[in-house]
Motif scaffolding. Structure first.
Motif, PDB file in Angstrom:
ATOM      1  N   VAL A  75       8.270  -0.196  -2.990  1.00 44.08           N
ATOM      2  CA  VAL A  75       7.277  -1.141  -2.470  1.00 44.08           C
ATOM      3  C   VAL A  75       6.363  -0.438  -1.471  1.00 44.08           C
ATOM      4  O   VAL A  75       6.820   0.207  -0.530  1.00 44.08           O
ATOM      5  N   ILE A  76       5.066  -0.561  -1.681  1.00 44.27           N
ATOM      6  CA  ILE A  76       4.063  -0.020  -0.760  1.00 44.27           C
ATOM      7  C   ILE A  76       3.428  -1.200  -0.035  1.00 44.27           C
ATOM      8  O   ILE A  76       2.781  -2.051  -0.663  1.00 44.27           O
ATOM      9  N   ASP A  77       3.607  -1.255   1.258  1.00 46.17           N
ATOM     10  CA  ASP A  77       3.020  -2.324   2.061  1.00 46.17           C
ATOM     11  C   ASP A  77       1.565  -1.965   2.355  1.00 46.17           C
ATOM     12  O   ASP A  77       1.283  -1.047   3.114  1.00 46.17           O
ATOM     13  N   ALA A  78       0.643  -2.682   1.730  1.00 46.35           N
ATOM     14  CA  ALA A  78      -0.787  -2.393   1.890  1.00 46.35           C
ATOM     15  C   ALA A  78      -1.521  -3.556   2.532  1.00 46.35           C
ATOM     16  O   ALA A  78      -2.716  -3.759   2.300  1.00 46.35           O
ATOM     17  N   LYS A  79      -0.809  -4.315   3.367  1.00 44.90           N
ATOM     18  CA  LYS A  79      -1.437  -5.452   4.032  1.00 44.90           C
ATOM     19  C   LYS A  79      -2.620  -4.986   4.868  1.00 44.90           C
ATOM     20  O   LYS A  79      -2.524  -4.022   5.618  1.00 44.90           O
ATOM     21  N   GLY A  80      -3.746  -5.671   4.717  1.00 46.26           N
ATOM     22  CA  GLY A  80      -4.952  -5.319   5.451  1.00 46.26           C
ATOM     23  C   GLY A  80      -5.766  -4.218   4.783  1.00 46.26           C
ATOM     24  O   GLY A  80      -6.852  -3.868   5.255  1.00 46.26           O
ATOM     25  N   LYS A  81      -5.252  -3.663   3.676  1.00 45.13           N
ATOM     26  CA  LYS A  81      -5.963  -2.594   2.973  1.00 45.13           C
ATOM     27  C   LYS A  81      -6.553  -3.121   1.667  1.00 45.13           C
ATOM     28  O   LYS A  81      -6.435  -4.298   1.339  1.00 45.13           O
ATOM     29  N   HIS A  82      -7.153  -2.221   0.922  1.00 47.90           N
ATOM     30  CA  HIS A  82      -7.823  -2.595  -0.318  1.00 47.90           C
ATOM     31  C   HIS A  82      -7.372  -1.652  -1.440  1.00 47.90           C
ATOM     32  O   HIS A  82      -7.203  -0.454  -1.210  1.00 47.90           O
ATOM     33  N   VAL A  83      -7.213  -2.191  -2.633  1.00 46.50           N
ATOM     34  CA  VAL A  83      -6.831  -1.378  -3.786  1.00 46.50           C
ATOM     35  C   VAL A  83      -7.934  -1.484  -4.841  1.00 46.50           C
ATOM     36  O   VAL A  83      -8.454  -2.574  -5.104  1.00 46.50           O
ATOM     37  N   TYR A  84      -8.304  -0.342  -5.404  1.00 47.40           N
ATOM     38  CA  TYR A  84      -9.408  -0.250  -6.358  1.00 47.40           C
ATOM     39  C   TYR A  84      -8.983   0.532  -7.600  1.00 47.40           C
ATOM     40  O   TYR A  84      -8.125   1.423  -7.512  1.00 47.40           O
ATOM     41  N   PRO A  85      -9.649   0.272  -8.740  1.00 49.07           N
ATOM     42  CA  PRO A  85      -9.468   1.174  -9.892  1.00 49.07           C
ATOM     43  C   PRO A  85     -10.132   2.508  -9.584  1.00 49.07           C
ATOM     44  O   PRO A  85     -11.096   2.578  -8.809  1.00 49.07           O
ATOM     45  N   THR A 377     -10.568  -1.027 -14.852  1.00 53.03           N
ATOM     46  CA  THR A 377     -10.188  -2.243 -14.135  1.00 53.03           C
ATOM     47  C   THR A 377      -8.694  -2.239 -13.829  1.00 53.03           C
ATOM     48  O   THR A 377      -7.934  -1.494 -14.436  1.00 53.03           O
ATOM     49  N   LEU A 378      -8.321  -3.092 -12.893  1.00 54.38           N
ATOM     50  CA  LEU A 378      -6.905  -3.275 -12.541  1.00 54.38           C
ATOM     51  C   LEU A 378      -6.359  -4.458 -13.335  1.00 54.38           C
ATOM     52  O   LEU A 378      -6.287  -5.580 -12.859  1.00 54.38           O
ATOM     53  N   GLU A 379      -5.975  -4.193 -14.575  1.00 52.99           N
ATOM     54  CA  GLU A 379      -5.468  -5.244 -15.452  1.00 52.99           C
ATOM     55  C   GLU A 379      -4.218  -4.758 -16.161  1.00 52.99           C
ATOM     56  O   GLU A 379      -4.063  -3.555 -16.417  1.00 52.99           O
ATOM     57  N   ALA A 380      -3.341  -5.696 -16.470  1.00 51.19           N
ATOM     58  CA  ALA A 380      -2.094  -5.360 -17.155  1.00 51.19           C
ATOM     59  C   ALA A 380      -2.383  -4.633 -18.459  1.00 51.19           C
ATOM     60  O   ALA A 380      -3.269  -5.018 -19.224  1.00 51.19           O
ATOM     61  N   GLY A 381      -1.635  -3.564 -18.701  1.00 52.74           N
ATOM     62  CA  GLY A 381      -1.780  -2.788 -19.913  1.00 52.74           C
ATOM     63  C   GLY A 381      -2.660  -1.566 -19.763  1.00 52.74           C
ATOM     64  O   GLY A 381      -2.656  -0.685 -20.626  1.00 52.74           O
ATOM     65  N   LYS A 382      -3.401  -1.491 -18.667  1.00 49.84           N
ATOM     66  CA  LYS A 382      -4.281  -0.341 -18.464  1.00 49.84           C
ATOM     67  C   LYS A 382      -3.584   0.729 -17.623  1.00 49.84           C
ATOM     68  O   LYS A 382      -2.576   0.479 -16.966  1.00 49.84           O
ATOM     69  N   ASP A 383      -4.141   1.931 -17.676  1.00 47.51           N
ATOM     70  CA  ASP A 383      -3.573   3.035 -16.910  1.00 47.51           C
ATOM     71  C   ASP A 383      -3.540   2.701 -15.418  1.00 47.51           C
ATOM     72  O   ASP A 383      -4.488   2.107 -14.891  1.00 47.51           O
ATOM     73  N   ALA A 384      -2.461   3.123 -14.767  1.00 47.97           N
ATOM     74  CA  ALA A 384      -2.342   2.934 -13.319  1.00 47.97           C
ATOM     75  C   ALA A 384      -3.082   4.079 -12.615  1.00 47.97           C
ATOM     76  O   ALA A 384      -2.495   4.925 -11.955  1.00 47.97           O
ATOM     77  N   THR A 385      -4.396   4.107 -12.811  1.00 47.47           N
ATOM     78  CA  THR A 385      -5.269   5.057 -12.138  1.00 47.47           C
ATOM     79  C   THR A 385      -6.030   4.279 -11.090  1.00 47.47           C
ATOM     80  O   THR A 385      -6.982   3.545 -11.402  1.00 47.47           O
ATOM     81  N   LEU A 386      -5.597   4.406  -9.862  1.00 49.38           N
ATOM     82  CA  LEU A 386      -6.063   3.529  -8.796  1.00 49.38           C
ATOM     83  C   LEU A 386      -5.826   4.173  -7.439  1.00 49.38           C
ATOM     84  O   LEU A 386      -5.176   5.206  -7.341  1.00 49.38           O
TER      85      LEU A 386
END
Length: 431
Positions: A75-85, A377-386
Motif C-alpha cells: 500500500v502506497i499512502d498518497a493522500k494529498g498527492k496526485h496520480v497521473y498516466p 489513461t488510468l483504466e482497468a486492463g491498461k499498462d500500469a505506466t503511471l
C-alpha cells in the motif's frame, strides 16, 4: 606482473565507467500494489478524488473512489498527492541524439531521400542520459522518429526504462514519416534574390516524386517482388492499414494537399505533424477525421500575419473544432522534451480546461499513435505506466514526482542532473 597490471587496469575502467551507466531498469512487479488517497487524473477528462488505484502483474486492475480491500497488497499512502498516466512524447529524437555537436552521437538522419525502410528503433540508445532525464517529469513513453530526407523512415514507440531497444519497444514500426514539400520558399539572398517568401516553383515536381514512389511501390508489391527492393517493401503497412503516415507539414495549402494525397492513394491512417496553419483548414481536418500533432507552444508564430499568441491557443482552436489533437516535440531541442507537461500547461493557460490539456499528452496522443488500447489513461486492463506527483503535473512549480512505474515496475527517478544537484548541494551546504 604484466597480467596483474592488465587485470587492475580492467577493473579500474569497469568501476569508472559504471558511474556513467544508465540506471538499472526496474524489477518486474511481483506483488499487487495499491495507491490510496490520491487525486487520480484518469487522462480522459475525468478526476477521481480520494482514489484507490490497484495494479498487478504490470496491469491496472481497478481505479475507484473511497475505500477498498487492500489486504496482502503493498500500500502506497498518497493522500494529498496526485496520480497521473505516464506522459507520451510524440515525434521525439530521444535515444537517437545524445550531443547535438557530436556527429557520432546523432543517429536521427540517414542518407537518402526515400528511405522508409530505415528503422529508428534499432538506433535507440536505452542508456542515453537524455532519456534518463525525462522520467523525473513524468515522461515515460516516447515515439522515436527519424528525421531528414523526403520519406525519413519508420518510427517506433518505446517505454523509457529498458535494457535494450528490444525491451524498450511497446509498438514496433508504428508509422512512416513524410516531410511534405513547402509550397513557399525563401529567396536566396546570397544570390541577390529578395529574402522574403515566394512560391516554390518545384512544389509540383516534388509532390510528383513522392506520388511516383507510391505508385512504383504498389506495383512492386503486387508483382513478383524481384529483384528485392527494401524501400518498396517497407511501404506495405501504409496500404494494408497496419501503419500510419505521419506527414510533417505546417502551411495551409500543404496540409490540404497532404490530405487529398493520402485519400487519392488509399492511405487509410494519416496524421498531420506540426500543423502551424491547421486552424485555417479545421473543416477539412474534421471532415476527413485527420488528427494533428501540433508543435510545442513555446515558440514564435509561424508567419508574420499570425496572432502573436497563435502557438499558445492553437490547441484550443483545434479542440473546439472537434479535432483530435496532441503535442509533438520534434521541433524542440531534444532536452526540451522533459518540458512536455509544461507545454500542455501553457495550452491550459490559453483556454483549454486543465483535464483536456492533460489529454494532449496522454489519451489523445495514445489514440493518435495507436496505443490507446494499453496506454494513455488510468483504466482497468491498461499498462500500469503511471506516476505520483506532489502537485499539479502541468505546473513546473508543483510537478515533483515521488514515485513512478512503467508496466508495474517501479523505476528510478535519479538522473545525471539529480546526481549533480546532490553533489553540489553538499559542496556548499556548510559554506
Amino acid at each position: 606482473m604484466k597480467h596483474l597490471y592488465i587485470y587492475i587496469l580492467f577493473i579500474a575502467l569497469l568501476v569508472s565507467s559504471s558511474s556513467f551507466a544508465q540506471q538499472t531498469p526496474g524489477s518486474k512487479q511481483t506483488k499487487a500494489i495499491a495507491i490510496v488517497g490520491a487525486t487520480a487524473h484518469i487522462g480522459n477528462g475525468q478526476i477521481i478524488e480520494n482514489s484507490v488505484l490497484v495494479f498487478e502483474n504490470g496491469k491496472i486492475t481497478s481505479v475507484n473512489s473511497g475505500s477498498a480491500n487492500t489486504s496482502g497488497m503493498t500500500v502506497i499512502d498518497a493522500k494529498g498527492k496526485h496520480v497521473y498516466p505516464g506522459f507520451i512524447a510524440a515525434n521525439s529524437a530521444l535515444g537517437l541524439v545524445e550531443v547535438d555537436a557530436v556527429r557520432a552521437s546523432d543517429d536521427q538522419n540517414e542518407i537518402g531521400a526515400m528511405i522508409p525502410h530505415v528503422r529508428s528503433l534499432i538506433a535507440y540508445n536505452t542508456e542515453s542520459k537524455v532519456v534518463e532525464s525525462m522520467r523525473p517529469n513524468g515522461v515515460l513513453m516516447a515515439q522515436v522518429s527519424p528525421k531528414g530526407g523526403r520519406i525519413s523512415g519508420t518510427s517506433s514507440i518505446v517505454q523509457l526504462d529498458a535494457w535494450n531497444w528490444e525491451d524498450a519497444s511497446i509498438k514496433t514500426d508504428d508509422g512512416i514519416h513524410l516531410n511534405w514539400p513547402s509550397s513557399f520558399s525563401r529567396g536566396r539572398w546570397w544570390l541577390g534574390e529578395p529574402a522574403g517568401l515566394k512560391p516554390n516553383k518545384e512544389y509540383a515536381n516534388q509532390i510528383n516524386e513522392v506520388t511516383t514512389f507510391i505508385t512504383d511501390s504498389k506495383a512492386y508489391l503486387k508483382g513478383n517482388k524481384k529483384p528485392k527492393h527494401l524501400p518498396f517493401e517497407a511501404m506495405q503497412g501504409l496500404y494494408n492499414g497496419s501503419q500510419k503516415l505521419f506527414v510533417h507539414v505546417d502551411d495551409e495549402k500543404g496540409i490540404a494537399d497532404a490530405i487529398y494525397f493520402a485519400k487519392n492513394n488509399n492511405i487509410e491512417h494519416l496524421v498531420i505533424v506540426g500543423g502551424a496553419e491547421a486552424y485555417k483548414v479545421t473543416d477539412l481536418l474534421k471532415q476527413q477525421n485527420v488528427p494533428v500533432l501540433i508543435n510545442t507552444p513555446h515558440t514564435l508564430p509561424a508567419n508574420d500575419d499570425q496572432d502573436y499568441d497563435m502557438p499558445f491557443k492553437l490547441a484550443k482552436i483545434l479542440h473546439d473544432a472537434g479535432i483530435v489533437v496532441g503535442i509533438q516535440v520534434g521541433n524542440a531541442e531534444n532536452f526540451q522534451t522533459r518540458n512536455l507537461p509544461f507545454f500542455a500547461g501553457t495550452c491550459a493557460a490559453y483556454g483549454i480546461v486543465k483535464e483536456e490539456a492533460l489529454k494532449l499528452i496522454t489519451s489523445n496522443t495514445a489514440k493518435i499513435l495507436g496505443i490507446d488500447s494499453f496506454a494513455g489513461t488510468l483504466e482497468a486492463g491498461k499498462d500500469a505506466t503511471l506516476f505520483i506527483s506532489e502537485g499539479d503535473a502541468l505546473d513546473m512549480r508543483t510537478n515533483i514526482l515521488t514515485q513512478a512505474f512503467i508496466q508495474g515496475r517501479e523505476i528510478s527517478l535519479e538522473s545525471h542532473q539529480t546526481e549533480l544537484w546532490r553533489r553540489y548541494s553538499e559542496k556548499y551546504k556548510n559554506q
